[in-house]
Design a protein around this motif. Structure first.
Motif, PDB file in Angstrom:
ATOM      1  N   LYS A   1       0.828  -1.210   0.000  1.00 30.62           N
ATOM      2  CA  LYS A   1       0.000   0.000   0.000  1.00 30.62           C
ATOM      3  C   LYS A   1       0.865   1.263   0.000  1.00 30.62           C
ATOM      4  O   LYS A   1       0.521   2.270  -0.642  1.00 30.62           O
ATOM      5  CB  LYS A   1      -0.930  -0.005   1.213  1.00 30.62           C
ATOM      6  CG  LYS A   1      -1.993  -1.097   1.198  1.00 30.62           C
ATOM      7  CD  LYS A   1      -2.860  -1.020   2.442  1.00 30.62           C
ATOM      8  CE  LYS A   1      -3.971  -2.052   2.434  1.00 30.62           C
ATOM      9  NZ  LYS A   1      -3.497  -3.431   2.537  1.00 30.62           N
ATOM     10  N   GLU A   2       1.969   1.207   0.736  1.00 32.99           N
ATOM     11  CA  GLU A   2       2.878   2.354   0.765  1.00 32.99           C
ATOM     12  C   GLU A   2       3.478   2.601  -0.616  1.00 32.99           C
ATOM     13  O   GLU A   2       3.601   3.754  -1.052  1.00 32.99           O
ATOM     14  CB  GLU A   2       4.007   2.107   1.785  1.00 32.99           C
ATOM     15  CG  GLU A   2       3.540   2.108   3.232  1.00 32.99           C
ATOM     16  CD  GLU A   2       2.987   3.457   3.652  1.00 32.99           C
ATOM     17  OE1 GLU A   2       3.747   4.438   3.626  1.00 32.99           O
ATOM     18  OE2 GLU A   2       1.784   3.530   3.994  1.00 32.99           O
ATOM     19  N   ILE A   3       3.844   1.537  -1.298  1.00 29.79           N
ATOM     20  CA  ILE A   3       4.379   1.684  -2.656  1.00 29.79           C
ATOM     21  C   ILE A   3       3.308   2.238  -3.594  1.00 29.79           C
ATOM     22  O   ILE A   3       3.583   3.083  -4.455  1.00 29.79           O
ATOM     23  CB  ILE A   3       4.905   0.326  -3.171  1.00 29.79           C
ATOM     24  CG1 ILE A   3       6.124  -0.105  -2.361  1.00 29.79           C
ATOM     25  CG2 ILE A   3       5.248   0.414  -4.652  1.00 29.79           C
ATOM     26  CD1 ILE A   3       6.686  -1.449  -2.774  1.00 29.79           C
ATOM     27  N   LEU A   4       2.073   1.770  -3.424  1.00 30.52           N
ATOM     28  CA  LEU A   4       0.963   2.244  -4.259  1.00 30.52           C
ATOM     29  C   LEU A   4       0.760   3.743  -4.088  1.00 30.52           C
ATOM     30  O   LEU A   4       0.571   4.472  -5.075  1.00 30.52           O
ATOM     31  CB  LEU A   4      -0.314   1.492  -3.904  1.00 30.52           C
ATOM     32  CG  LEU A   4      -1.583   1.937  -4.643  1.00 30.52           C
ATOM     33  CD1 LEU A   4      -1.429   1.704  -6.141  1.00 30.52           C
ATOM     34  CD2 LEU A   4      -2.797   1.177  -4.107  1.00 30.52           C
ATOM     35  N   VAL A   5       0.799   4.218  -2.860  1.00 32.36           N
ATOM     36  CA  VAL A   5       0.641   5.653  -2.616  1.00 32.36           C
ATOM     37  C   VAL A   5       1.798   6.430  -3.251  1.00 32.36           C
ATOM     38  O   VAL A   5       1.596   7.495  -3.854  1.00 32.36           O
ATOM     39  CB  VAL A   5       0.566   5.947  -1.098  1.00 32.36           C
ATOM     40  CG1 VAL A   5       0.604   7.451  -0.840  1.00 32.36           C
ATOM     41  CG2 VAL A   5      -0.696   5.339  -0.500  1.00 32.36           C
ATOM     42  N   GLU A   6       3.002   5.886  -3.133  1.00 26.60           N
ATOM     43  CA  GLU A   6       4.167   6.540  -3.741  1.00 26.60           C
ATOM     44  C   GLU A   6       4.001   6.636  -5.260  1.00 26.60           C
ATOM     45  O   GLU A   6       4.296   7.668  -5.867  1.00 26.60           O
ATOM     46  CB  GLU A   6       5.433   5.760  -3.397  1.00 26.60           C
ATOM     47  CG  GLU A   6       6.713   6.414  -3.905  1.00 26.60           C
ATOM     48  CD  GLU A   6       7.966   5.630  -3.542  1.00 26.60           C
ATOM     49  OE1 GLU A   6       9.049   6.005  -4.014  1.00 26.60           O
ATOM     50  OE2 GLU A   6       7.855   4.635  -2.785  1.00 26.60           O
ATOM     51  N   ILE A   7       3.525   5.560  -5.872  1.00 23.43           N
ATOM     52  CA  ILE A   7       3.297   5.564  -7.321  1.00 23.43           C
ATOM     53  C   ILE A   7       2.258   6.609  -7.697  1.00 23.43           C
ATOM     54  O   ILE A   7       2.439   7.376  -8.661  1.00 23.43           O
ATOM     55  CB  ILE A   7       2.833   4.167  -7.796  1.00 23.43           C
ATOM     56  CG1 ILE A   7       3.982   3.165  -7.688  1.00 23.43           C
ATOM     57  CG2 ILE A   7       2.316   4.225  -9.233  1.00 23.43           C
ATOM     58  CD1 ILE A   7       3.564   1.737  -7.977  1.00 23.43           C
ATOM     59  N   ALA A   8       1.151   6.650  -6.946  1.00 18.97           N
ATOM     60  CA  ALA A   8       0.078   7.593  -7.254  1.00 18.97           C
ATOM     61  C   ALA A   8       0.539   9.042  -7.115  1.00 18.97           C
ATOM     62  O   ALA A   8       0.183   9.903  -7.938  1.00 18.97           O
ATOM     63  CB  ALA A   8      -1.122   7.327  -6.338  1.00 18.97           C
ATOM     64  N   LEU A   9       1.343   9.328  -6.092  1.00 23.71           N
ATOM     65  CA  LEU A   9       1.839  10.692  -5.899  1.00 23.71           C
ATOM     66  C   LEU A   9       2.784  11.096  -7.027  1.00 23.71           C
ATOM     67  O   LEU A   9       2.701  12.216  -7.557  1.00 23.71           O
ATOM     68  CB  LEU A   9       2.540  10.815  -4.549  1.00 23.71           C
ATOM     69  CG  LEU A   9       1.633  10.756  -3.320  1.00 23.71           C
ATOM     70  CD1 LEU A   9       2.459  10.749  -2.039  1.00 23.71           C
ATOM     71  CD2 LEU A   9       0.674  11.945  -3.307  1.00 23.71           C
ATOM     72  N   TYR A  10       3.683  10.194  -7.393  1.00 26.26           N
ATOM     73  CA  TYR A  10       4.588  10.489  -8.516  1.00 26.26           C
ATOM     74  C   TYR A  10       3.811  10.601  -9.824  1.00 26.26           C
ATOM     75  O   TYR A  10       4.166  11.395 -10.706  1.00 26.26           O
ATOM     76  CB  TYR A  10       5.662   9.422  -8.624  1.00 26.26           C
ATOM     77  CG  TYR A  10       6.890   9.704  -7.799  1.00 26.26           C
ATOM     78  CD1 TYR A  10       7.690  10.818  -8.074  1.00 26.26           C
ATOM     79  CD2 TYR A  10       7.271   8.874  -6.753  1.00 26.26           C
ATOM     80  CE1 TYR A  10       8.821  11.089  -7.323  1.00 26.26           C
ATOM     81  CE2 TYR A  10       8.402   9.134  -5.996  1.00 26.26           C
ATOM     82  CZ  TYR A  10       9.164  10.245  -6.279  1.00 26.26           C
ATOM     83  OH  TYR A  10      10.287  10.516  -5.534  1.00 26.26           O
ATOM     84  N   ALA A  11       2.755   9.797  -9.961  1.00 24.22           N
ATOM     85  CA  ALA A  11       1.922   9.874 -11.163  1.00 24.22           C
ATOM     86  C   ALA A  11       1.257  11.245 -11.265  1.00 24.22           C
ATOM     87  O   ALA A  11       1.159  11.822 -12.358  1.00 24.22           O
ATOM     88  CB  ALA A  11       0.861   8.773 -11.143  1.00 24.22           C
ATOM     89  N   LEU A  12       0.798  11.774 -10.132  1.00 21.85           N
ATOM     90  CA  LEU A  12       0.221  13.118 -10.116  1.00 21.85           C
ATOM     91  C   LEU A  12       1.234  14.158 -10.583  1.00 21.85           C
ATOM     92  O   LEU A  12       0.927  15.027 -11.408  1.00 21.85           O
ATOM     93  CB  LEU A  12      -0.262  13.458  -8.700  1.00 21.85           C
ATOM     94  CG  LEU A  12      -1.701  13.111  -8.345  1.00 21.85           C
ATOM     95  CD1 LEU A  12      -1.948  13.369  -6.864  1.00 21.85           C
ATOM     96  CD2 LEU A  12      -2.670  13.920  -9.182  1.00 21.85           C
ATOM     97  N   LEU A  13       2.455  14.067 -10.050  1.00 18.47           N
ATOM     98  CA  LEU A  13       3.500  14.993 -10.455  1.00 18.47           C
ATOM     99  C   LEU A  13       3.832  14.829 -11.935  1.00 18.47           C
ATOM    100  O   LEU A  13       4.013  15.821 -12.662  1.00 18.47           O
ATOM    101  CB  LEU A  13       4.756  14.761  -9.614  1.00 18.47           C
ATOM    102  CG  LEU A  13       4.734  15.297  -8.181  1.00 18.47           C
ATOM    103  CD1 LEU A  13       5.957  14.809  -7.416  1.00 18.47           C
ATOM    104  CD2 LEU A  13       4.685  16.815  -8.173  1.00 18.47           C
ATOM    105  N   ALA A  14       3.924  13.577 -12.392  1.00 18.34           N
ATOM    106  CA  ALA A  14       4.275  13.320 -13.785  1.00 18.34           C
ATOM    107  C   ALA A  14       3.174  13.793 -14.733  1.00 18.34           C
ATOM    108  O   ALA A  14       3.458  14.330 -15.810  1.00 18.34           O
ATOM    109  CB  ALA A  14       4.540  11.827 -13.985  1.00 18.34           C
ATOM    110  N   LEU A  15       1.913  13.612 -14.344  1.00 22.32           N
ATOM    111  CA  LEU A  15       0.801  14.105 -15.149  1.00 22.32           C
ATOM    112  C   LEU A  15       0.891  15.618 -15.347  1.00 22.32           C
ATOM    113  O   LEU A  15       0.753  16.127 -16.469  1.00 22.32           O
ATOM    114  CB  LEU A  15      -0.528  13.769 -14.455  1.00 22.32           C
ATOM    115  CG  LEU A  15      -1.133  12.388 -14.661  1.00 22.32           C
ATOM    116  CD1 LEU A  15      -2.309  12.205 -13.708  1.00 22.32           C
ATOM    117  CD2 LEU A  15      -1.592  12.223 -16.098  1.00 22.32           C
ATOM    118  N   SER A  16       1.123  16.319 -14.250  1.00 21.63           N
ATOM    119  CA  SER A  16       1.176  17.781 -14.322  1.00 21.63           C
ATOM    120  C   SER A  16       2.386  18.252 -15.128  1.00 21.63           C
ATOM    121  O   SER A  16       2.303  19.239 -15.858  1.00 21.63           O
ATOM    122  CB  SER A  16       1.213  18.382 -12.913  1.00 21.63           C
ATOM    123  OG  SER A  16       2.332  17.921 -12.182  1.00 21.63           O
TER     124      SER A  16
END
Length: 338
Positions: free
Chosen positions: A31-46
Motif C-alpha cells: 500500500k505504501e508503494i501504491l501511494v508513492e506511485i500515485a503521488l509520482y503519477a500526479l507529479l508526472a501528469l502535471s
C-alpha cells in the motif's frame, strides 16, 4: 494533439482498477508503494501537461510539490484551518506561484527556460531550508490528515488512504484530459508547435503560458498536500531539484505528450527502484540505462511504443483487408469502368 483514444482509455481504466484492487489486497508495504506511485503519477501528469503539451520542460516542478505541502501545514497547524478546507486553500499559492513563473518566463524557451525553472526551484528550496519558522532542515512533523469519520471513512486506515490517493490521481487525469480536448488545450499545443504563428494570430502567448504553468503547479501542489498527510511530515527535501529530475525521467520513460504514459512511467520507475534496491543502492544507474535505451529507441517511451505498435498492426490489418478489392479490380478492369 491530445486525443482520448480507446487504447488510452483502456490503459487508464486498467491502471485505475489495478490501483483500487491493490489498495485493498496488498500488504502494508504494498500500500505504501501504491501511494508513492500515485503521488509520482500526479507529479508526472502535471509535468507532462506543461512539458509534453506546452513545450515548457521544467526542472523546478518539485517546488510546487513542496509549496503545496508547506501551505497545508501552515494552514492546519498554524492557522487552525480544518484539513479539508486547508487542502483547497493550499492550492491558491501553488497556482499563484505557477502563474507568476509563467509570466516571468513567457519569453524564454529551451535551455533558458529549463535553467530559469531550476533557479526558481532552488530559491524555494533554500528559503525553506534556512527558515526556522518552517522547521528549517528538520522539517515539520505531526501533520494532520483530513477527518472523514463523520461519513464513515477512516483516512488513518492504510487501505482507505491508498484508495483515496488512487481516486484523486484518476480525477486529476480526467481533468487534464478534459482541458487538453478543450480550445485551451488545442491552443496550448499550437503554441508548442509554432509559437510565432500563434502570436501572429493575435493570441496572448504570455496568458496561455501563465495559465498552463499555474494549472500544472496547482496539480503538483495538490500532490504535495496529499504527501504531507501520507507521511505526516514535510521537509525541504520535497522540493529538491533531484525530485524534479526523477519526475521528468518518469515522463520520458512513460511517453511524453500522451498523458497516460507518465502514469505508466511512474509505476515503472517506483517498482523498479524498490526491486533493485534489494540488491544494490545504485538503482539510479539502471534507471539511467533504461532512459538511454528509451531515447535511442525513438523517444516514445513505454506507452508511446505500445501505441505505435498497435497503430502499426491496425494499419497492416487495414491494408490486408483492402488487398482483395484491389486484386479484383486489377483482374477485371471492365468492371471498374462500368
Amino acid at each position: 494533439m491530445y486525443y482520448p483514444s480507446k487504447l488510452r482509455s483502456a490503459v487508464a481504466a486498467l491502471l485505475f482498477v489495478a490501483g483500487i484492487v491493490a489498495a485493498f489486497q496488498a500488504g502494508y508495504f504494498g500500500k505504501e508503494i501504491l501511494v508513492e506511485i500515485a503521488l509520482y503519477a500526479l507529479l508526472a501528469l502535471s509535468l507532462d501537461f506543461l512539458a509534453g503539451f506546452g513545450g515548457m520542460v521544467s526542472l523546478g516542478h518539485a517546488a510546487f510539490y513542496g509549496i503545496g505541502g508547506y501551505a497545508y501545514v501552515i494552514m492546519t497547524m498554524e492557522a487552525g484551518v480544518p484539513p479539508l478546507a486547508a487542502m483547497a486553500l493550499a492550492l491558491v499559492p501553488c497556482f499563484a506561484a505557477g502563474w507568476l513563473l509563467g509570466i516571468v518566463t513567457s519569453k524564454v524557451r529551451g535551455i533558458f527556460y529549463i535553467m530559469a525553472t531550476l533557479a526558481f526551484g532552488q530559491m524555494i528550496y533554500v528559503f525553506t531550508f534556512q527558515n526556522r519558522m518552517l522547521g528549517g532542515s528538520d522539517g515539520v512533523a505531526g501533520v494532520p490528515r483530513i477527518d472523514l469519520t463523520a461519513i464513515g471513512i477512516d483516512m488513518n486506515d492504510p487501505s482507505i488512504f491508498a484508495c483515496a490517493v488512487v481516486v484523486a490521481t484518476g480525477l486529476v487525469y480526467l481533468v487534464f484530459s478534459r482541458i487538453l480536448t478543450s480550445s485551451f488545450g488545442r491552443t496550448l499545443v499550437g503554441l508548442h508547435r509554432n509559437e510565432n504563428r500563434m502570436r501572429a494570430l493575435g493570441l496572448s502567448v504570455r496568458w496561455y503560458k501563465a495559465m498552463a504553468s499555474g494549472l500544472a503547479g496547482t496539480a503538483a501542489g495538490f500532490a504535495g498536500t496529499i504527501a504531507a498527510q501520507h507521511t505526516m511530515f514535510v521537509s525541504p527535501g520535497m522540493m529538491d531539484w533531484t525530485t524534479s529530475g526523477e519526475v521528468l525521467i518518469m515522463v520520458i520513460l512513460g511517453g511524453l505528450e500522451t498523458l497516460i504514459g507518465p502514469v505508466v512511467g511512474a509505476a515503472f520507475v517506483v517498482l523498479l527502484k524498490h526491486e533493485i534496491s534489494e540488491f544494490t543502492n545504485h538503482w539510479h544507474f539502471f534507471i539511467g540505462v533504461f532512459l538511454i535505451v528509451a531515447i535511442l529507441a525513438g523517444g516514445r517511451g513505454l506507452y508511446g511504443s505500445l501505441e505505435a505498435g498497435v497503430a502499426r498492426l491496425t494499419r497492416r490489418k487495414s491494408e490486408r483487408e483492402q488487398e482483395p478489392g484491389k486484386t479484383t479490380a486489377q483482374k477485371n478492369p471492365e468492371a471498374g469502368n462500368a
